[in-house]
Every structure is written in C-alpha cells, then in structure tokens.
Design a protein around this motif. Structure first.
Motif, PDB file in Angstrom:
ATOM      1  N   ILE A 131      -7.134  -7.403   8.273  1.00  0.00           N
ATOM      2  CA  ILE A 131      -7.225  -8.269   6.757  1.00  0.00           C
ATOM      3  C   ILE A 131      -6.710  -9.840   7.233  1.00  0.00           C
ATOM      4  O   ILE A 131      -6.619 -10.852   6.784  1.00  0.00           O
ATOM      5  N   GLN A 188      -4.921  -1.740   8.404  1.00  0.00           N
ATOM      6  CA  GLN A 188      -5.533  -2.601   7.045  1.00  0.00           C
ATOM      7  C   GLN A 188      -5.394  -3.682   7.015  1.00  0.00           C
ATOM      8  O   GLN A 188      -6.150  -4.725   6.787  1.00  0.00           O
ATOM      9  N   SER A 233       0.708  -1.958  -0.321  1.00  0.00           N
ATOM     10  CA  SER A 233       0.210   0.330   0.182  1.00  0.00           C
ATOM     11  C   SER A 233       0.750   1.008  -0.220  1.00  0.00           C
ATOM     12  O   SER A 233       0.418   2.706   0.061  1.00  0.00           O
ATOM     13  N   GLN A 270      -6.883  -9.740  -0.195  1.00  0.00           N
ATOM     14  CA  GLN A 270      -8.245 -10.781   0.710  1.00  0.00           C
ATOM     15  C   GLN A 270      -8.574 -11.879  -0.880  1.00  0.00           C
ATOM     16  O   GLN A 270      -9.133 -12.750  -0.484  1.00  0.00           O
ATOM     17  N   GLN A 271      -9.248 -11.399  -1.898  1.00  0.00           N
ATOM     18  CA  GLN A 271      -8.861 -11.615  -2.999  1.00  0.00           C
ATOM     19  C   GLN A 271      -8.206 -13.251  -3.325  1.00  0.00           C
ATOM     20  O   GLN A 271      -8.818 -14.111  -3.420  1.00  0.00           O
ATOM     21  N   ASN A 298      -7.748   0.992  -0.388  1.00  0.00           N
ATOM     22  CA  ASN A 298      -8.560  -0.051   0.240  1.00  0.00           C
ATOM     23  C   ASN A 298      -8.810  -1.040  -0.999  1.00  0.00           C
ATOM     24  O   ASN A 298      -9.435  -2.323  -0.209  1.00  0.00           O
ATOM     25  N   GLN A 299      -8.554  -0.586  -1.728  1.00  0.00           N
ATOM     26  CA  GLN A 299      -8.987  -1.507  -3.427  1.00  0.00           C
ATOM     27  C   GLN A 299      -7.938  -2.735  -3.224  1.00  0.00           C
ATOM     28  O   GLN A 299      -7.403  -3.980  -3.333  1.00  0.00           O
ATOM     29  N   ASP A 314      -8.165  -4.949  -0.787  1.00  0.00           N
ATOM     30  CA  ASP A 314      -9.156  -5.975  -1.154  1.00  0.00           C
ATOM     31  C   ASP A 314      -9.231  -6.950  -1.865  1.00  0.00           C
ATOM     32  O   ASP A 314      -9.145  -8.083  -1.834  1.00  0.00           O
ATOM     33  N   SER A 315      -8.155  -6.253  -2.689  1.00  0.00           N
ATOM     34  CA  SER A 315      -7.623  -8.499  -4.258  1.00  0.00           C
ATOM     35  C   SER A 315      -6.665  -8.629  -3.237  1.00  0.00           C
ATOM     36  O   SER A 315      -6.656  -9.871  -3.410  1.00  0.00           O
ATOM     37  N   ARG A 332      -8.682 -15.843  -0.966  1.00  0.00           N
ATOM     38  CA  ARG A 332      -9.705 -16.506  -1.010  1.00  0.00           C
ATOM     39  C   ARG A 332      -9.275 -17.327  -2.118  1.00  0.00           C
ATOM     40  O   ARG A 332      -9.993 -18.443  -2.213  1.00  0.00           O
TER      41      ARG A 332
END
Ligand code: ATP
Length: 236
Positions: free
Chosen positions: A201, A197, A163, A179-180, A172-173, A176-177, A183
């Motif tokens: 996560i 942040q 970041s 975390q994706q 933030n994006q 999110d990526s 997953r």
C-alpha cells in the motif's frame, strides 16, 4: 514536503544508540512505510517524531517548521500518533476515547463531521459507543485507536504497527482502511513488521535495520528487491 527528517540520532542512556543518522521524508498525500524487525527502532522513531523522545542530534521539519522535541508542538502542528499495541484507555468508553482525540478542538460542528467520518470507516464503533474500550476485540480496539487519532484531524497520521496481533482477515481490512484514510487526504507514515502488506500500500518505503535506514524506494521497488524479499518477505 510535509515531513523531513535529517540525520536523526536517538539514544536510550549512553549505551543504546537506537536511531543512527536516520534521514527520510514524507510528502503531502503519500503513504510512506518504514519496515523493520523487532527492535529495529520503529517505535523509537514514532516517539521521537511526536516529541516524546529528545534526539541527540538531527533535525525534524514538519509543515515548514523545525520541531523542538515538545509533544504539543507536533500535535498542534497536525501530527497524531496511533501507538503500538493499542494503548487505549481501557476503562473509558469508545465515546470517551474518541472525545479525547478531539480534546484540542472546540469546533463542535466539525467534530461531529469527523465523528461521522470515523463511523463511515469503522461502522461497528457506532454500535459500541457506550462500551468500555478494554472489552472490545483486538481488531475493534485498533479501530478505536485509529479513530481517536483521526479525531484530531491530523495532517500526518503516525501508525505504529496497526496490524500487530490481528487475525489475517482483520489485517487485510486494516490495510484497506489505511488506504481509505489516505484517499480522504490524510498523509500516513506507517511503521510495520508486516512488510508485504505495508509495501503493497506504500507509495514509498524505507527499511530500518538496527537503527539505520538501509534501503529506500517505491513500495513496488522494495517488493521486487531480492534482499528485501529474503529478509522480510520469506522468499528464498
Ligand atoms: P518492536 O517492534 O519490538 O517495538 P521497534 O522496531 O519498535 O521494535 P524500538 O522499540 O524502537 O524498536 O527499540 C529500538 C532499540 O532501542 C532496541 O534495541 C530496544 O531494545 C531499545 N530500547 C527501546 N526502548 C528502550 C528503553 N526505554 N530503554 C533502553 N533501550 C530501549
């Protein structure tokens, strides 16, 4: 357990003892964060894990094998490092950067599959394939760096301050990526100055201070820890 680090000591020359008896572990499927201020030793830890710095003592076990501080061993074993400050090849195109990430691989069909996967994570890269990486925005360069790392199909993705230098909305994006990516089954070790942040996560996290691990716990535990709040989250 995917990665185990035991009593790692790393020096620069004789005088700078950058990592001091560092021990931690990363289990399959986890996001593990290491938070720490400037100079805490975060990048040193990443370079040592990937085999570019030789520890003075300690043991690194990855996928059941002891690592011997040679980079190809860690990479072939399934680690990929996304280094700090987007060390891309600025004079190569996005496409060329991605192919470098896959350079140890020959299975064209799977490489194409992984390309499709990174474009699903970062659709903008598909539009920028022919563009020189050095001409992209900071956020897009960070996407290329992560995409390049993913193109080696790593078991463990090492992310060094992803970041850093990004505008808040892009931060933030980026998380999110991450975390994706987790997953989808890639285990992640993340080192960050952005404590809030990265703790949010993280399944588990460690606090690194001047080369020492001083705290560990789940991301949620560390978010509630008063000393972490005071030092890293700006809570008084
Ligand atoms: P930053 O976020 O600023 O990169 P960091 O947590 O990644 O910080 P490191 O870069 O790993 O920290 O540095 C850890 C310590 O080792 C610091 O005291 C730093 O000054 C020192 N250090 C790092 N690289 C070298 C080097 N090449 N030679 C000597 N000392 C170094």
């Amino acid at each position: 357990m995917l990665l185990s680090v035991e009593n790692l000591n790393v020096f620069y020359g004789e005088a700078v003892h950058a990592l001091r008896d560092v021990s931690f572990q990363v289990d399959q499927g986890e996001i593990v964060s290491v938070i720490g201020a400037n100079g805490a030793g975060k990048s040193t830890l990443m370079w040592t894990l990937i085999g570019l710095l030789r520890p003075k003592s300690g043991k690194i076990t990855f996928g059941g094998k002891t690592m011997n501080a040679v980079p190809h061993q860690a990479v072939q074993g399934g680690m990929a490092l996304v280094p700090e400050r987007r060390r891309l090849f600025p004079n190569l195109t996005v496409r060329e950067n991605l192919s470098l990430g896959a350079y140890l691989r020959h299975d064209r069909a799977k490489i194409a599959e992984d390309e499709a996967y990174v474009f699903s994570l970062f659709p903008i890269l598909k539009e920028r394939l022919g563009q020189y990486a050095g001409t992209l925005s900071g956020g897009q360069q960070q996407m290329v760096a992560i995409a390049r790392g993913l193109m080696s199909r790593p078991k463990l993705l090492l992310l060094d301050e992803p970041s850093l230098g990004l505008a808040p909305v892009l931060v933030n994006q980026m998380f999110d990526s991450i975390q994706q990516i987790a997953r989808q089954g890639t285990t992640i070790l993340l080192v960050e100055q952005n404590a809030l942040q990265s703790l949010k996560i993280a399944n588990r996290a460690y606090v690194l201070e001047v080369g020492h691990i001083v705290r560990e716990g789940t991301g949620q535990e560390l978010l509630r820890d008063p000393s972490v709040q005071a030092a890293y989250l700006g809570v008084r």
